[in-house]
Write a protein that holds these residues in place. Structure first.
Motif, PDB file in Angstrom:
ATOM      1  N   ASN A   1     -14.177 -18.206  49.919  1.00 42.88           N
ATOM      2  CA  ASN A   1     -14.573 -17.664  51.221  1.00 42.88           C
ATOM      3  C   ASN A   1     -13.363 -17.036  51.922  1.00 42.88           C
ATOM      4  N   CYS A   2     -12.838 -15.982  51.294  1.00 40.64           N
ATOM      5  CA  CYS A   2     -11.673 -15.291  51.849  1.00 40.64           C
ATOM      6  C   CYS A   2     -11.676 -13.842  51.366  1.00 40.64           C
ATOM      7  N   VAL A   3     -10.997 -12.999  52.119  1.00 42.54           N
ATOM      8  CA  VAL A   3     -10.854 -11.590  51.774  1.00 42.54           C
ATOM      9  C   VAL A   3      -9.402 -11.370  51.364  1.00 42.54           C
ATOM     10  N   VAL A   4      -9.197 -10.851  50.164  1.00 35.32           N
ATOM     11  CA  VAL A   4      -7.857 -10.718  49.597  1.00 35.32           C
ATOM     12  C   VAL A   4      -7.397  -9.261  49.715  1.00 35.32           C
ATOM     13  N   TYR A   5      -6.258  -9.072  50.347  1.00 31.13           N
ATOM     14  CA  TYR A   5      -5.673  -7.756  50.571  1.00 31.13           C
ATOM     15  C   TYR A   5      -4.357  -7.624  49.811  1.00 31.13           C
ATOM     16  N   THR A   6      -4.057  -6.421  49.328  1.00 32.92           N
ATOM     17  CA  THR A   6      -2.681  -6.161  48.904  1.00 32.92           C
ATOM     18  C   THR A   6      -1.804  -6.063  50.144  1.00 32.92           C
ATOM     19  N   GLY A   7      -2.269  -5.364  51.154  1.00 35.34           N
ATOM     20  CA  GLY A   7      -1.616  -5.244  52.448  1.00 35.34           C
ATOM     21  C   GLY A   7      -2.638  -4.744  53.448  1.00 35.34           C
ATOM     22  N   THR A   8      -2.276  -4.679  54.706  1.00 33.06           N
ATOM     23  CA  THR A   8      -3.189  -4.196  55.744  1.00 33.06           C
ATOM     24  C   THR A   8      -2.627  -2.917  56.361  1.00 33.06           C
ATOM     25  N   HIS A   9      -3.315  -2.393  57.361  1.00 33.04           N
ATOM     26  CA  HIS A   9      -2.831  -1.188  58.048  1.00 33.04           C
ATOM     27  C   HIS A   9      -1.521  -1.435  58.782  1.00 33.04           C
ATOM     28  N   ASP A  10      -1.195  -2.704  59.047  1.00 34.29           N
ATOM     29  CA  ASP A  10       0.054  -3.038  59.741  1.00 34.29           C
ATOM     30  C   ASP A  10       1.227  -3.251  58.789  1.00 34.29           C
ATOM     31  N   ASN A  11       0.943  -3.338  57.507  1.00 34.66           N
ATOM     32  CA  ASN A  11       2.001  -3.578  56.520  1.00 34.66           C
ATOM     33  C   ASN A  11       2.613  -2.274  56.022  1.00 34.66           C
ATOM     34  N   GLU A  12       3.778  -2.418  55.400  1.00 34.22           N
ATOM     35  CA  GLU A  12       4.281  -1.333  54.570  1.00 34.22           C
ATOM     36  C   GLU A  12       3.274  -1.095  53.443  1.00 34.22           C
ATOM     37  N   THR A  13       3.315   0.073  52.824  1.00 33.41           N
ATOM     38  CA  THR A  13       2.535   0.230  51.600  1.00 33.41           C
ATOM     39  C   THR A  13       3.124  -0.707  50.557  1.00 33.41           C
ATOM     40  N   THR A  14       2.346  -1.045  49.552  1.00 33.44           N
ATOM     41  CA  THR A  14       2.840  -1.992  48.553  1.00 33.44           C
ATOM     42  C   THR A  14       4.062  -1.439  47.812  1.00 33.44           C
TER      43      THR A  14
ATOM     44  N   GLU B   1     -26.518 -15.822  63.194  1.00 32.89           N
ATOM     45  CA  GLU B   1     -25.284 -15.767  62.410  1.00 32.89           C
ATOM     46  C   GLU B   1     -24.811 -14.323  62.259  1.00 32.89           C
ATOM     47  N   LEU B   2     -23.530 -14.104  62.408  1.00 36.09           N
ATOM     48  CA  LEU B   2     -22.936 -12.778  62.278  1.00 36.09           C
ATOM     49  C   LEU B   2     -21.954 -12.770  61.115  1.00 36.09           C
ATOM     50  N   ASN B   3     -21.871 -11.645  60.428  1.00 37.47           N
ATOM     51  CA  ASN B   3     -20.932 -11.514  59.308  1.00 37.47           C
ATOM     52  C   ASN B   3     -19.555 -11.130  59.846  1.00 37.47           C
ATOM     53  N   ILE B   4     -18.781 -12.163  60.162  1.00 41.32           N
ATOM     54  CA  ILE B   4     -17.482 -11.987  60.803  1.00 41.32           C
ATOM     55  C   ILE B   4     -16.371 -12.470  59.875  1.00 41.32           C
ATOM     56  N   ILE B   5     -15.290 -11.701  59.839  1.00 42.32           N
ATOM     57  CA  ILE B   5     -14.069 -12.105  59.139  1.00 42.32           C
ATOM     58  C   ILE B   5     -13.038 -12.495  60.194  1.00 42.32           C
TER      59      ILE B   5
ATOM     60  N   GLY C   1     -11.336 -16.110  55.891  1.00 39.99           N
ATOM     61  CA  GLY C   1     -10.034 -15.699  56.407  1.00 39.99           C
ATOM     62  C   GLY C   1      -9.456 -14.587  55.539  1.00 39.99           C
ATOM     63  N   MET C   2      -8.189 -14.260  55.785  1.00 40.58           N
ATOM     64  CA  MET C   2      -7.532 -13.166  55.067  1.00 40.58           C
ATOM     65  C   MET C   2      -6.359 -13.691  54.246  1.00 40.58           C
ATOM     66  N   LYS C   3      -6.236 -13.180  53.035  1.00 36.90           N
ATOM     67  CA  LYS C   3      -5.106 -13.489  52.160  1.00 36.90           C
ATOM     68  C   LYS C   3      -4.390 -12.176  51.845  1.00 36.90           C
ATOM     69  N   VAL C   4      -3.183 -12.028  52.334  1.00 35.91           N
ATOM     70  CA  VAL C   4      -2.426 -10.788  52.149  1.00 35.91           C
ATOM     71  C   VAL C   4      -1.324 -11.034  51.125  1.00 35.91           C
ATOM     72  N   LEU C   5      -1.404 -10.345  49.988  1.00 40.91           N
ATOM     73  CA  LEU C   5      -0.488 -10.636  48.885  1.00 40.91           C
ATOM     74  C   LEU C   5       0.963 -10.325  49.233  1.00 40.91           C
ATOM     75  N   GLN C   6       1.202  -9.375  50.112  1.00 44.95           N
ATOM     76  CA  GLN C   6       2.592  -9.096  50.474  1.00 44.95           C
ATOM     77  C   GLN C   6       3.262 -10.293  51.156  1.00 44.95           C
ATOM     78  N   PHE C   7       2.459 -11.221  51.678  1.00 43.44           N
ATOM     79  CA  PHE C   7       3.013 -12.419  52.315  1.00 43.44           C
ATOM     80  C   PHE C   7       3.178 -13.581  51.331  1.00 43.44           C
ATOM     81  N   ALA C   8       2.810 -13.362  50.072  1.00 43.52           N
ATOM     82  CA  ALA C   8       2.734 -14.476  49.116  1.00 43.52           C
ATOM     83  C   ALA C   8       4.075 -14.823  48.480  1.00 43.52           C
ATOM     84  N   PHE C   9       5.035 -13.905  48.531  1.00 43.63           N
ATOM     85  CA  PHE C   9       6.207 -14.046  47.664  1.00 43.63           C
ATOM     86  C   PHE C   9       7.473 -14.309  48.479  1.00 43.63           C
ATOM     87  N   ASP C  10       7.609 -15.564  48.906  1.00 40.16           N
ATOM     88  CA  ASP C  10       8.810 -15.979  49.638  1.00 40.16           C
ATOM     89  C   ASP C  10       9.611 -17.011  48.859  1.00 40.16           C
ATOM     90  N   GLY C  11       9.258 -17.181  47.575  1.00 39.43           N
ATOM     91  CA  GLY C  11       9.960 -18.156  46.747  1.00 39.43           C
ATOM     92  C   GLY C  11       9.351 -19.540  46.794  1.00 39.43           C
TER      93      GLY C  11
END
Length: 524
Positions: free
Chosen positions: A395-408, A344-348, A370-380
């Motif tokens: 069983n998820c990793v919660v991000y404000t944003g990633t390296h590909d996103n704008e800063t918050t 088993e490997l510790n993979i995200i 999986g990944m949960k990116v909060l910047q994607f959460a607010f579409d109404g």
């Protein structure tokens, strides 16, 4: 390997090594990283996520996702201070006249400085008598191809391997042997670079373990066309046998980031080959790749995980990613083979973008976070799966944003959001639209308070910086990967604030560093 993320709630920071403070134009794996680990420990963080640390290519804006070697470490990240500490370079050699910016990574100037240091270090290194070096070379079989590839790149003015004389490009055995013998000393140098990188990394990882901090790496699913990986393993890629160029290339169709999609241009794997031997070579290559990555890190994110279920194949002659086809990937069977061989490997799973039920089923069948990116959460949409109150698993990793996103902060001020959405975002963090707490703090609050087993904040978000500090803009070919942090930003005030919030939401470990425990035991 134990499931590290199931042990307890954790919090961490995303900052690439190149972004760390240093006097040499770019962050490194020596004192830069050691000081950052100590900052994380003081701040109550137990995870450090960074981008791929493989050698970068200036022709591709030094993107860590378009490397010349998937198994190698970037010599740009080698620490001058540790070279001096090991006696391989003199103190005088660390003096320089370069006007390095503390705010922007200068890849070219940094390399011009470091290549002279590494040349001096190699001259002072006892190659023949160093048993650790000999064992390193014997153990890492990829080194032979890598070192020869780098020498041949030099000999052909950095042209792509597919532009070399045909006998070299096609890897004619007698031609390769001739070049190997001719350039034996230079080949040793490139092996030496990787030995030094690995030895310095051992110190970094030892300190991280001592401070109870997990190192969180990144595995780009694809490799660059002009890489030793493709040159040395041509059968496992979909290449034209006459031109050595891809028939189809990687990317994603139009999405959140780009109206014309993203044409990455990497060659695609021959997952559907009818040859049993090719399929076995593909499996072996991935086993070696996973083994290599987990020598350096505790956890690894598979970038573009969805391609293991199905991937976007773009005709190589197309300039954009608009036209292409979804092609079935290797699926769960591939991972089961890997697990049988490596455990088993510790993979995200990076499960962002166009995600189908089939991708979700694959992720869940493999029990990968999986990944949960909060910047994607607010579409109404109140049922948006990225909203924290909709999470149905820890069983998820919660991000404000990633390296590909704008800063918050940059995202919140962006014209794509309206005041109604901004008001909703603030209310979810129990704030009002006009308070001055900072939207980055609000999203960090939401992430920390969620049930996700791990929360990760880009360093820019922890600091509350705007889009002038953005790391990467997908689809934009230049001007990325340069942001750097200065020492003053990693302040005691920030450390106290992060630690308090981490404690508040049960993500802080009171455990002492192992070295401190051992010292106390020795006194008894």
């Amino acid at each position: 390997m134990p499931n590290l993320l199931s042990q307890r709630r954790r919090s961490g920071i995303l900052a690439h090594i190149s972004s760390l403070p240093s006097p040499y134009g770019i962050g490194d794996i020596g004192h830069s990283s050691h000081r950052f680990l100590e900052f994380l420990a003081k701040s109550g963080q137990s995870c450090w996520q960074f981008l791929p640390f493989n050698p970068t290519n200036p022709l591709f804006d030094n993107s860590p996702y378009m490397s010349v070697a998937a198994f190698a470490g970037s010599p740009l990240l080698i620490s001058p201070d540790l070279l001096k500490q090991s006696g391989l370079v003199s103190a005088k050699s660390l003096d320089h006249n370069y006007d390095f910016s503390p705010f922007q990574a200068d890849y070219t100037a940094s390399w011009n400085f470091k290549k002279d240091l590494l040349a001096e270090a190699f001259t002072n290194f006892e190659v023949e008598s160093n048993m650790a070096f000999q064992l390193f070379c014997d153990r890492h079989r990829w080194l032979e191809d890598y070192a020869l590839f780098m020498v041949l790149k030099e000999q052909h003015t950095n042209r792509g391997w597919f532009q070399w004389p045909r006998m070299l490009a096609a890897r004619d055995e007698s031609t390769l042997k001739k070049h190997y013998l001719k350039h034996k000393e230079r080949i040793l140098y490139y092996k030496f670079e990787q030995f030094i990188f690995t030895e310095q990394w051992k110190q970094l990882r030892s300190l991280a373990t001592d401070l109870d901090i997990l190192l969180f790496g990144d595995i780009p699913i694809y490799v660059g066309l002009d890489s030793v990986d493709v040159w040395a393993n041509q059968d496992i890629y979909d290449l034209d046998p006459d031109t050595f160029l891809p028939n189809k290339v990687s990317g994603v169709p139009p999405d959140y980031f780009s109206e014309t999609g993203q044409r990455w241009g990497n060659p695609l794997y021959n997952w559907s080959s009818e040859s049993v031997e090719v399929r076995k070579q593909l499996e072996d290559w991935w086993v070696d790749r996973f083994s290599n990555v987990f020598e350096f890190v505790d956890i690894a994110r598979i970038d573009h995980f969805r391609a293991f279920e199905s991937y976007w194949a773009i005709p190589a002659e197309n300039d954009t990613a608009v036209d292409g086809d979804w092609v079935k990937g290797p699926g769960a069977g591939f991972f089961k083979k890997i697990q049988r061989r490596l455990g088993e490997l510790n993979i995200i799973a990076e499960d962002l973008g166009i995600i189908t039920q089939e991708v979700i089923d694959l992720r869940d069948k493999l029990e990968l976070p999986g990944m949960k990116v909060l910047q994607f959460a607010f579409d109404g949409n109140p049922d948006n799966s990225f909203l924290p109150y909709n999470y149905n698993t820890s069983n998820c990793v919660v991000y404000t944003g990633t390296h590909d996103n704008e800063t918050t902060v940059g995202w919140f001020l962006n014209h794509q959001l309206n005041d109604d959405l901004r008001k909703t975002i603030k209310e979810l963090a129990n704030r009002t639209l006009h308070d001055d707490s900072g939207i980055h703090n609000d999203l960090m609050y939401l992430a920390l308070s969620s049930i996700g087993c791990l929360t990760i904040f880009p360093l820019q978000d922890a600091l509350g910086f705007g889009n002038d500090c953005r790391m990467n803009s997908p689809g934009v070919p230049e001007g990325n990967w340069g942001w750097r942090c200065i020492d003053e930003y990693l302040s005691e005030e920030l450390s106290i604030s992060l630690r308090a919030r981490t404690k508040l939401f049960g993500r802080y470990s009171e455990s002492k560093p192992k070295s401190e425990i051992q010292a106390e035991m020795a006194k008894k």
